[in-house]
Design an enzyme around this catalytic site. Structure first.
Site, PDB file in Angstrom:
ATOM      1  N   HIS A 246      -1.186 -13.150  -0.623  1.00 17.27           N
ATOM      2  CA  HIS A 246      -2.381 -13.606   0.089  1.00 17.27           C
ATOM      3  C   HIS A 246      -2.241 -15.061   0.543  1.00 17.27           C
ATOM      4  O   HIS A 246      -3.235 -15.738   0.777  1.00 17.27           O
ATOM      5  CB  HIS A 246      -3.618 -13.431  -0.792  1.00 17.27           C
ATOM      6  CG  HIS A 246      -3.990 -11.979  -0.983  1.00 17.27           C
ATOM      7  ND1 HIS A 246      -4.944 -11.563  -1.888  1.00 17.27           N
ATOM      8  CD2 HIS A 246      -3.536 -10.842  -0.381  1.00 17.27           C
ATOM      9  CE1 HIS A 246      -5.056 -10.233  -1.837  1.00 17.27           C
ATOM     10  NE2 HIS A 246      -4.205  -9.771  -0.933  1.00 17.27           N
ATOM     11  N   THR A 247      -1.036 -15.531   0.659  1.00 16.27           N
ATOM     12  CA  THR A 247      -0.784 -16.857   1.224  1.00 16.27           C
ATOM     13  C   THR A 247      -0.772 -16.816   2.753  1.00 16.27           C
ATOM     14  O   THR A 247      -0.700 -17.855   3.405  1.00 16.27           O
ATOM     15  CB  THR A 247       0.560 -17.425   0.713  1.00 16.27           C
ATOM     16  OG1 THR A 247       0.804 -18.675   1.332  1.00 16.27           O
ATOM     17  CG2 THR A 247       1.738 -16.521   1.052  1.00 16.27           C
TER      18      THR A 247
ATOM     19  N   HIS B 104       0.825  -1.212   0.000  1.00 22.69           N
ATOM     20  CA  HIS B 104       0.000   0.000   0.000  1.00 22.69           C
ATOM     21  C   HIS B 104       0.858   1.260   0.000  1.00 22.69           C
ATOM     22  O   HIS B 104       0.411   2.304  -0.464  1.00 22.69           O
ATOM     23  CB  HIS B 104      -0.962  -0.006   1.202  1.00 22.69           C
ATOM     24  CG  HIS B 104      -2.122  -0.930   1.010  1.00 22.69           C
ATOM     25  ND1 HIS B 104      -3.385  -0.665   1.488  1.00 22.69           N
ATOM     26  CD2 HIS B 104      -2.214  -2.121   0.371  1.00 22.69           C
ATOM     27  CE1 HIS B 104      -4.203  -1.657   1.152  1.00 22.69           C
ATOM     28  NE2 HIS B 104      -3.509  -2.558   0.492  1.00 22.69           N
ATOM     29  N   ASP B 105       2.068   1.180   0.513  1.00 23.52           N
ATOM     30  CA  ASP B 105       2.965   2.331   0.435  1.00 23.52           C
ATOM     31  C   ASP B 105       3.438   2.529  -1.004  1.00 23.52           C
ATOM     32  O   ASP B 105       3.291   3.609  -1.581  1.00 23.52           O
ATOM     33  CB  ASP B 105       4.168   2.151   1.371  1.00 23.52           C
ATOM     34  CG  ASP B 105       5.095   3.360   1.296  1.00 23.52           C
ATOM     35  OD1 ASP B 105       4.565   4.492   1.234  1.00 23.52           O
ATOM     36  OD2 ASP B 105       6.321   3.181   1.281  1.00 23.52           O
TER      37      ASP B 105
ATOM     38  N   GLY C  10       4.630   5.994  -4.619  1.00 27.19           N
ATOM     39  CA  GLY C  10       5.895   5.267  -4.619  1.00 27.19           C
ATOM     40  C   GLY C  10       6.311   4.790  -3.234  1.00 27.19           C
ATOM     41  O   GLY C  10       5.672   5.098  -2.224  1.00 27.19           O
TER      42      GLY C  10
ATOM     43  N   SER D  32       5.188   7.111   2.708  1.00 22.99           N
ATOM     44  CA  SER D  32       4.152   8.147   2.884  1.00 22.99           C
ATOM     45  C   SER D  32       2.928   7.575   3.602  1.00 22.99           C
ATOM     46  O   SER D  32       2.203   8.327   4.263  1.00 22.99           O
ATOM     47  CB  SER D  32       3.758   8.758   1.539  1.00 22.99           C
ATOM     48  OG  SER D  32       3.374   7.753   0.626  1.00 22.99           O
TER      49      SER D  32
ATOM     50  N   ASP E 157       3.759 -19.903   1.458  1.00 19.58           N
ATOM     51  CA  ASP E 157       4.008 -21.037   0.550  1.00 19.58           C
ATOM     52  C   ASP E 157       3.128 -20.883  -0.681  1.00 19.58           C
ATOM     53  O   ASP E 157       2.505 -19.825  -0.857  1.00 19.58           O
ATOM     54  CB  ASP E 157       3.739 -22.369   1.281  1.00 19.58           C
ATOM     55  CG  ASP E 157       2.313 -22.430   1.836  1.00 19.58           C
ATOM     56  OD1 ASP E 157       1.463 -21.605   1.419  1.00 19.58           O
ATOM     57  OD2 ASP E 157       2.032 -23.295   2.687  1.00 19.58           O
TER      58      ASP E 157
HETATM   59  C1  HEM Z   1      -4.074  -7.750  -6.496  1.00 22.31           C
HETATM   60  C2  HEM Z   1      -4.792  -6.827  -5.877  1.00 22.31           C
HETATM   61  C3  HEM Z   1      -5.056  -6.882  -4.413  1.00 22.31           C
HETATM   62  C4  HEM Z   1      -6.262  -6.739  -3.805  1.00 22.31           C
HETATM   63  C5  HEM Z   1      -7.590  -6.484  -4.490  1.00 22.31           C
HETATM   64  C6  HEM Z   1      -6.051  -6.911  -2.393  1.00 22.31           C
HETATM   65  C7  HEM Z   1      -7.036  -6.820  -1.447  1.00 22.31           C
HETATM   66  C8  HEM Z   1      -6.910  -7.195  -0.118  1.00 22.31           C
HETATM   67  C9  HEM Z   1      -7.959  -7.206   0.852  1.00 22.31           C
HETATM   68  C10 HEM Z   1      -9.409  -6.792   0.600  1.00 22.31           C
HETATM   69  C11 HEM Z   1      -7.457  -7.677   2.017  1.00 22.31           C
HETATM   70  C12 HEM Z   1      -8.201  -7.903   3.345  1.00 22.31           C
HETATM   71  C13 HEM Z   1      -8.030  -6.719   4.259  1.00 22.31           C
HETATM   72  C14 HEM Z   1      -8.705  -6.897   5.598  1.00 22.31           C
HETATM   73  O1  HEM Z   1      -9.804  -7.423   5.705  1.00 22.31           O
HETATM   74  O2  HEM Z   1      -8.093  -6.501   6.606  1.00 22.31           O
HETATM   75  C15 HEM Z   1      -6.065  -7.952   1.773  1.00 22.31           C
HETATM   76  C16 HEM Z   1      -5.195  -8.451   2.712  1.00 22.31           C
HETATM   77  C17 HEM Z   1      -3.860  -8.664   2.490  1.00 22.31           C
HETATM   78  N1  HEM Z   1      -3.152  -8.326   1.339  1.00 22.31           N
HETATM   79 FE1  HEM Z   1      -3.950  -7.763  -0.418  1.00 22.31          FE
HETATM   80  N2  HEM Z   1      -4.734  -7.159  -2.156  1.00 22.31           N
HETATM   81  C18 HEM Z   1      -4.078  -7.136  -3.366  1.00 22.31           C
HETATM   82  C19 HEM Z   1      -2.723  -7.281  -3.569  1.00 22.31           C
HETATM   83  C20 HEM Z   1      -1.811  -7.515  -2.570  1.00 22.31           C
HETATM   84  C21 HEM Z   1      -0.383  -7.506  -2.738  1.00 22.31           C
HETATM   85  C22 HEM Z   1       0.337  -7.161  -4.043  1.00 22.31           C
HETATM   86  C23 HEM Z   1       0.160  -7.834  -1.542  1.00 22.31           C
HETATM   87  C24 HEM Z   1       1.619  -7.969  -1.165  1.00 22.31           C
HETATM   88  C25 HEM Z   1       2.540  -8.451  -1.959  1.00 22.31           C
HETATM   89  C26 HEM Z   1      -0.923  -8.063  -0.633  1.00 22.31           C
HETATM   90  C27 HEM Z   1      -0.797  -8.486   0.671  1.00 22.31           C
HETATM   91  C28 HEM Z   1      -1.846  -8.681   1.548  1.00 22.31           C
HETATM   92  C29 HEM Z   1      -1.709  -9.302   2.853  1.00 22.31           C
HETATM   93  C30 HEM Z   1      -0.436  -9.901   3.418  1.00 22.31           C
HETATM   94  C31 HEM Z   1      -2.968  -9.273   3.437  1.00 22.31           C
HETATM   95  C32 HEM Z   1      -3.337  -9.771   4.850  1.00 22.31           C
HETATM   96  C33 HEM Z   1      -3.215  -8.589   5.787  1.00 22.31           C
HETATM   97  C34 HEM Z   1      -3.538  -8.911   7.232  1.00 22.31           C
HETATM   98  O3  HEM Z   1      -3.823 -10.047   7.572  1.00 22.31           O
HETATM   99  O4  HEM Z   1      -3.448  -7.941   8.019  1.00 22.31           O
HETATM  100  N3  HEM Z   1      -2.102  -7.831  -1.262  1.00 22.31           N
HETATM  101  N4  HEM Z   1      -5.749  -7.620   0.472  1.00 22.31           N
END
Ligand code: HEM
Length: 327
Positions: A198-199, A71-72, A77, A81, A255
């Site tokens: 999202h693993t 998100h940063d 960039g 921020s 994984d």
């Molecule tokens: C491809 C588009 C993406 C979308 C639409 C997306 C959306 C989301 C959403 C809706 C959540 C749940 C947030 C919550 O309920 O607290 C989430 C969690 C998460 N996202 Fe993404 N995300 C994306 C890409 C990424 C990328 C590129 C990364 C890192 C490389 C990432 C890492 C994570 C992680 C690790 C979580 C879990 C966070 C937690 O448990 O606190 N996401 N994401």
């Protein structure tokens, strides 16, 4: 003679560029993997041990930190921020898309910054953006994921405003996802590899509940599990505080199970399952599902490219003393 000189010059150029490509200390813009070698020689060890402590204190620390890095980088960039707190409340982290960022990610980076600054050689010399990049790598590595060299030398931004925040949504289809990542200079393969983030970690019901019973690509048994998690069905219990793991098979391990889930219709977010539902991206999902090492190496490369987005120099940024406030 002139022609042979040109050939020699060409060969020399090739030698230099290929050395730069092969060297682990290759210069990319202003970033290098050994940027702090003479400034803060123990930087990586300090961040590693601080992140280890944060992860021991909270199971949410690692996923929250990786998400914070994304998100940063995606907004203004990789300049930290997202961590700026403005007294008038107009800052990135208070935008609606960032409200679901977990405090544990911020705490992990602030703790690492405090640990770095407690070493007199390092004090106020390492940017928050670089500490965030290192903490994200540690979060991945210490959860079982790949180790990769982190390019360093970012400066911190001075500006953070809510209106700048544009992030992908869980309901995005492949086209929308690609459009967003293309805007960051990243490919579809990068996007699919990074979605492998999202693993681990979790999502609140409001991000996926609308799919339960409505999305035919969702496995029926998975849908009924989610119905129990979130309430009676789509639209029910919108603020009940329910959540599900993004990778229900191995929720705390980095994984390739995320991709195997997608093959079984067990992707939690619409944007996850879309990667397998769409023919144009399914091949890559299947490839990562079948080879964890391919996923790990593509994830590391994509993280490195993500880490180069919108990097600031000494001329356009600063080394923030407190990650929450511009100097
Ligand atoms: C491809 C588009 C993406 C979308 C639409 C997306 C959306 C989301 C959403 C809706 C959540 C749940 C947030 C919550 O309920 O607290 C989430 C969690 C998460 N996202 Fe993404 N995300 C994306 C890409 C990424 C990328 C590129 C990364 C890192 C490389 C990432 C890492 C994570 C992680 C690790 C979580 C879990 C966070 C937690 O448990 O606190 N996401 N994401």
């Amino acid at each position: 003679m002139a022609a042979s000189l040109r050939i020699l010059a060409g060969l020399a150029f090739l030698a230099v560029t290929s050395a730069a490509l092969l060297s682990p200390f290759a210069v990319v813009g202003q970033l290098t993997t050994d940027y702090y070698a003479g400034i803060c020689p123990n930087l990586e060890t300090i961040v590693r041990s601080s992140v280890r402590q944060s992860m021991a204190a909270s199971p949410i620390a690692a996923p929250a930190t990786l998400r914070l890095f994304f998100h940063d980088c995606a907004v203004r960039g990789c300049d930290a921020s997202v961590m700026i707190v403005n007294s008038n409340g107009d800052d990135e982290w208070r935008s609606s898309d960032n409200q679901s960022l977990k405090p544990e990610g911020f705490t992990t980076v602030l703790n690492a910054k405090a640990a770095v600054d407690s070493d007199p050689r390092c004090r106020y010399k390492v940017s928050c953006a670089d500490i965030l990049a290192l903490a994200a790598r540690e979060s991945v590595y210490q959860s079982g994921g790949p180790y990769y060299q982190v390019e360093l030398g970012r400066h911190d931004g001075r500006v953070s405003t809510r209106d700048n925040v544009v992030l992908p949504h869980a309901s995005f289809n492949l086209h929308q996802l690609n459009a967003f990542f293309t805007g960051l200079g990243l490919s579809q393969t990068d996007m699919i590899a990074l979605s492998g983030g999202h693993t681990f970690g979790a999502a609140d019901c409001r991000f996926f509940q609308y799919r339960v019973g409505a999305d035919p690509s969702m496995d029926a048994a998975f849908a009924s599990e989610l119905r129990n998690t979130c309430g009676a069905g789509a639209g029910a219990n919108p603020s009940g505080g329910g959540f599900a793991f993004l990778d229900g098979a191995t929720p705390a391990t980095f994984d390739n199970a995320y991709y195997q889930n997608l093959q079984r219709g067990r992707g939690l977010l619409g944007s996850d399952q879309a990667l397998h539902a769409d023919q144009r991206s399914r091949g890559t999902v299947d490839y990562y599902a079948g080879s964890q090492s391919a996923f790990f190496s593509d994830f590391a490369a994509a993280m490195t490219r993500l880490g180069r987005v919108g990097v600031k120099s000494a001329a356009t940024g600063e080394i923030r003393r407190d990650c929450r406030f511009p100097n």
